[in-house]
Design a protein around this motif. Structure first.
Motif, short mmCIF file in Angstrom:
data_model
loop_
_atom_site.label_atom_id
_atom_site.label_comp_id
_atom_site.label_asym_id
_atom_site.label_seq_id
_atom_site.Cartn_x
_atom_site.Cartn_y
_atom_site.Cartn_z
N GLU A 100 44.62 26.00 34.29
CA GLU A 100 44.19 27.39 34.36
C GLU A 100 43.18 27.52 35.49
O GLU A 100 42.09 26.97 35.43
CB GLU A 100 43.56 27.81 33.03
N LEU A 101 43.56 28.26 36.55
CA LEU A 101 42.73 28.36 37.75
C LEU A 101 42.02 29.71 37.82
O LEU A 101 42.57 30.75 37.46
CB LEU A 101 43.60 28.18 39.00
N HIS A 102 40.78 29.66 38.31
CA HIS A 102 39.97 30.86 38.53
C HIS A 102 39.21 30.69 39.83
O HIS A 102 39.05 29.57 40.33
CB HIS A 102 38.98 31.09 37.39
N VAL A 103 38.73 31.80 40.40
CA VAL A 103 37.87 31.77 41.58
C VAL A 103 36.53 32.38 41.20
O VAL A 103 36.48 33.49 40.66
CB VAL A 103 38.48 32.54 42.76
N VAL A 104 35.45 31.65 41.47
CA VAL A 104 34.11 32.11 41.12
C VAL A 104 33.25 32.24 42.38
O VAL A 104 33.21 31.31 43.20
CB VAL A 104 33.44 31.14 40.13
N ASP A 105 32.62 33.39 42.55
CA ASP A 105 31.62 33.58 43.59
C ASP A 105 30.30 33.03 43.03
O ASP A 105 29.70 33.63 42.15
CB ASP A 105 31.47 35.06 43.94
N VAL A 155 36.28 36.24 41.02
CA VAL A 155 37.06 36.90 42.07
C VAL A 155 38.54 36.77 41.72
O VAL A 155 38.96 35.78 41.12
CB VAL A 155 36.77 36.26 43.44
N LEU A 156 39.34 37.76 42.09
CA LEU A 156 40.79 37.75 41.81
C LEU A 156 41.04 37.66 40.31
O LEU A 156 41.99 37.01 39.86
CB LEU A 156 41.49 36.57 42.51
N GLY A 157 40.19 38.26 39.52
CA GLY A 157 40.31 38.17 38.07
C GLY A 157 41.60 38.80 37.57
O GLY A 157 41.99 39.88 38.00
N ALA A 162 42.00 39.73 50.07
CA ALA A 162 41.55 40.69 49.07
C ALA A 162 40.16 41.23 49.40
O ALA A 162 39.87 42.41 49.19
CB ALA A 162 41.53 40.03 47.69
N THR A 163 39.29 40.37 49.94
CA THR A 163 37.94 40.80 50.30
C THR A 163 37.98 41.82 51.43
O THR A 163 37.29 42.85 51.38
CB THR A 163 37.09 39.59 50.72
#
Length: 497
Positions: A165-170, A177-179, A259-260
């Protein structure tokens, strides 16, 4: 082809390898051999890779040697091969004992054996593994391509392909991010940010994240201008080879940048819309369809004021949380337009990042939004005055500041009226000069630089101000009157013409 093990390398007498500790791990698989002399080699190698070193990366003291073995074993490194060329410090008994306990192979390599020979041997033996990695790479890029053609996101497809399970965190703002529909646990985000300890100039290549005593996730840095990390959720150390991680990081990094950029364009367009509504150049009828596009039509609104320097933080935090809003700068302040029903949630989101927030009363008509901006500015000044984090226009009662817009207008005219009239009649900038001079703590050089004028011009303007108002820019009493009048003017005008 059978998998190559550390024991196989030792058995090849021509390679000149000998086991000096960790014999219990000789059955560890070796898929690659890599030379590294950095202080933290475990961050630069991946699972089942053999570390080759002349000894430069091996610390001299016992405690750090033991830690080296522990970190390498924890990262799933196959073993360490130290060149027998006298460059390495003496390997301490404690280090070798720890290697035996962990079953982590420590080898010496004869000085007559070049590391390239050891590397070629592993490469040839792992040829079939490399073909498998190439196939995985093809699947990763196919997942990225198909994500643009389907409803599922890139992260969802990569998660499916890699099995995590992958997520992107600032990690600068502690946001996701990209939630998607499945969100990462907030505690995991907090622990990741805490682990980094604010050191954002160079993010670690790999970082384990524990919640309590349990390993919750493994994070990998991303090549983005935002301080982001790719987080794989799992209660054990993520078993991804460097090949797969590298390309997943690249693909996700590109998506984050895309996306940013899109969000920044949308924020700028929304800011222009809000600015037109505030200054009255866009009527209610024309604004309505554009508010619908922004998800803000047909509801009650509230305006939140904050220092202009925090606009980026506000846009990032609310954008990552997918809160519909418009934001723009007016003078030294920034303003957010959002649905009144989201006000409490937004205050909670922005509180950790913005020291003072001013909240307007609610309104449901476009024509009243300029008044809402003035109210938010008044409340912001109130928050600054008493040092509170949040002030509401309807309830705040700041010391020394006017309590209504009409009082603010009267206070500003009482002290600055002649200057305001002079500026209007002569197209001069005396009010702006006085505001800058006092805001910059009466620094001549800083004021001249900000206004882009010569110091002699500044001196002329200050003398003119004193002559018109009959007040001195050196007297504490007069300075206090000037300052409070300037604040009252900001409140009454909201920074608007």
């Amino acid at each position: 082809m059978s998998e190559l093990t550390v024991g196989d390398l030792v058995a090849m007498r021509q390679l000149g390898c000998q086991t000096i500790a960790g014999a219990g791990g000789l059955d560890r698989t070796v898929v690659w051999a890599h030379s590294c002399e950095l202080d933290d080699p475990w961050n630069w190698l991946s699972t089942d890779e053999l570390l080759m070193t002349t000894g430069i990366c091996v610390p001299a003291d016992e405690e750090n040697q033991v830690n080296l073995v522990r970190q390498l074993a924890r990262a799933g490194i196959a073993g360490i091969a130290v060149g027998d060329d006298m460059k390495a410090p003496p390997l301490t008994p404690a280090m070798l004992a720890e290697a035996d306990t962990l079953g982590f192979p420590v080898l010496t390599v004869s000085h007559s054996t070049p590391f390239s020979a050891l590397g070629r041997t592993v490469a040839v033996a792992s040829q079939s593994e490399q073909i498998s990695r190439i196939a995985r790479l093809s699947r990763l890029y196919e997942a990225a391509r198909s994500a643009t053609l389907a409803e599922s996101s890139l992260l969802e497809r990569l998660s499916s392909e890699l099995g995590y399970e992958l997520h992107v965190v600032d990690v600068e703002y502690g946001t996701e991010v990209l939630g998607g529909e499945v969100r990462i646990d907030r505690e995991t985000i907090r622990e990741l940010c805490h682990r980094l300890g604010g050191r954002l100039d160079r993010l670690p290549a790999r970082a384990a994240v524990s919640v309590g005593e349990t390993l919750a996730a493994t994070a990998f840095s991303l090549p983005t201008h935002r301080k982001c990390m790719l987080v794989a959720v799992g209660t054990s150390d993520v078993d991804l080879d460097a090949f797969g991680v590298l390309h997943a990081q690249s693909l996700v990094g590109i998506e984050v940048e895309r996306a940013t950029r899109q969000r920044e364009r949308d924020d700028d367009l929304g800011g222009a819309l809000f600015q037109q509504i505030i200054d009255g150049t866009l009527g209610a009828d024309a604004a309505q369809p554009r508010l619908e596009q922004s998800g803000l039509a047909d509801q009650e609104w509230v305006v939140i004021g904050f220092d202009a320097t925090h606009q980026r933080a506000a846009r990032i935090v609310l954008g990552d949380d997918e809160v519909a809003n418009l934001s723009c700068l007016v003078g030294e302040e920034g303003y957010l337009l959002l649905a009144a029903e989201n006000m409490d949630a937004v205050v909670a989101l922005l509180g950790p990042h913005i020291p003072h927030l001013g909240l307007s009363a609610t309104t449901s008509t476009v024509q009243r939004l300029p008044d809402s901006v003035r109210q938010a500015r008044w409340a912001l000044q109130a928050a600054r005055a008493d040092g509170s984090a949040v002030a509401e226009y309807s309830t705040a009662a700041p010391l020394f500041l006017p309590r209504t817009l009409s009082e603010a207008h009267f206070a500003a005219r009482a002290v600055l009226g002649e200057l305001m009239d002079y500026d209007e009649a002569h197209q001069s900038q005396l009010i702006e000069t006085l505001d800058a001079f006092l805001s910059l703590d009466r620094s001549w050089s800083a004021t001249a630089e900000k206004l882009m004028i010569h110091r002699q011009t500044l001196a002329y303007r200050l003398k003119k101000i004193e002559a018109i108002t009959g007040r001195s820019t050196k007297s504490s009493a007069d300075i206090a009157s000037f300052w409070m009048a300037l604040i009252a003017r900001r409140i009454s005008r909201g920074g608007l013409e």
